[in-house]
Design an enzyme around this catalytic site. Sequence first.
Site, PDB file in Angstrom:
ATOM      1  N   LYS A  96       0.849  -1.207   0.000  1.00  0.00           N
ATOM      2  CA  LYS A  96       0.000   0.000   0.000  1.00  0.00           C
ATOM      3  C   LYS A  96       0.876   1.246   0.000  1.00  0.00           C
ATOM      4  CE  LYS A  96      -3.883  -2.432   2.041  1.00  0.00           C
ATOM      5  NZ  LYS A  96      -4.759  -2.728   3.179  1.00  0.00           N
TER       6      LYS A  96
ATOM      7  N   GLN B 283      -4.952  -1.457   9.216  1.00  0.00           N
ATOM      8  CA  GLN B 283      -4.855  -2.802   8.636  1.00  0.00           C
ATOM      9  C   GLN B 283      -5.500  -3.820   9.570  1.00  0.00           C
ATOM     10  OE1 GLN B 283      -3.756  -3.413   5.541  1.00  0.00           O
ATOM     11  NE2 GLN B 283      -4.136  -5.594   5.738  1.00  0.00           N
TER      12      GLN B 283
ATOM     13  N   ASP C 265     -11.017   2.798   3.264  1.00  0.00           N
ATOM     14  CA  ASP C 265     -11.304   1.361   3.171  1.00  0.00           C
ATOM     15  C   ASP C 265     -12.792   1.093   2.933  1.00  0.00           C
ATOM     16  OD1 ASP C 265      -9.370  -0.632   3.225  1.00  0.00           O
ATOM     17  OD2 ASP C 265      -8.935  -0.344   5.353  1.00  0.00           O
TER      18      ASP C 265
END
Length: 281
Positions: free
Chosen positions: A53, A97, A120
């Site tokens: 990422k 995460q 997200d």
Amino acid sequence: MSYQIIDGKAISEQIKEECRKKVVAYKEKGIEITLAVIQVGADPASSVYVRNKKRACEFCGMNSLSYELPEETTQEELLTLIRKLNADDKVNGILVQLPLPKHIDEDLVIQTIDPKKDVDGFHPQSVGALCIGQPGFVSCTPAGIIELLKRSNIEIAGKECVVIGRSNIVGKPMALLLLRENGTVTVCHSRTKDLKEVTKRADILIVAIGKPKFITGDYVKEGAVVIDVGIHRNEDNKLCGDVDFESVAQKTSAITPVPGGVGPMTIAMLMHNCVESVELI
Ligand code: GUN
């Protein structure tokens, strides 16, 4: 029958390149984009994702702030960091995460992220907006699957779409997105009575079961499009999906491989969401 292999790597690179151009254009107007990435603990798979990422941010010309917190981090410490990033005008996106260590309430963490920075797409407000057709961030993996279909000229409207799996991250948002594209959608799960009977109706079959090579040719209608969300390592350390590619591919009109199918799309769509976040500040 001949089938198309949907090249997720090429399509993801196209999307990242489009993002890079938009970032350049924003920079010319004096606007920078910054993604904050938080990892708690050192799960090796999470570390790989987080590294990728950050690399994608670099490729697209965005800034990334990296927070690698120890496993023992308390829930309150994590929430305090998120609140600080929420209040920081220089931060456009916040990504925590998953999975988090067991002593931290994942739902509470997600709910603490400002929905305007929820790149997200996991915040209940983002999910609710998707559900009722309002603008908001969409979970990256299902959003990436829609892009794979569209950019491969596969029509969704009016098609029988079957999703296997009902997770908050993939299955549920996938069903909502296919519905938004005017598909006829069925969601299957571990309690579905006759899975094969349902999957054989699918024109578009999205497989997110989490079991290696579970879907074999006898689950698939001739000419169907099959999208494999699974990723596993087999005995000889080779990657495979939830779909048994060898027995399924020749029955399909198009199929995603593992690796190189859905996987690379998740990060490409994260970059897309980060670019979009500028408009929400
Ligand atoms: N863990 C597995 N997939 C994801 C994802 O898309 N986002 C985050 N934050 N964590 C994950």
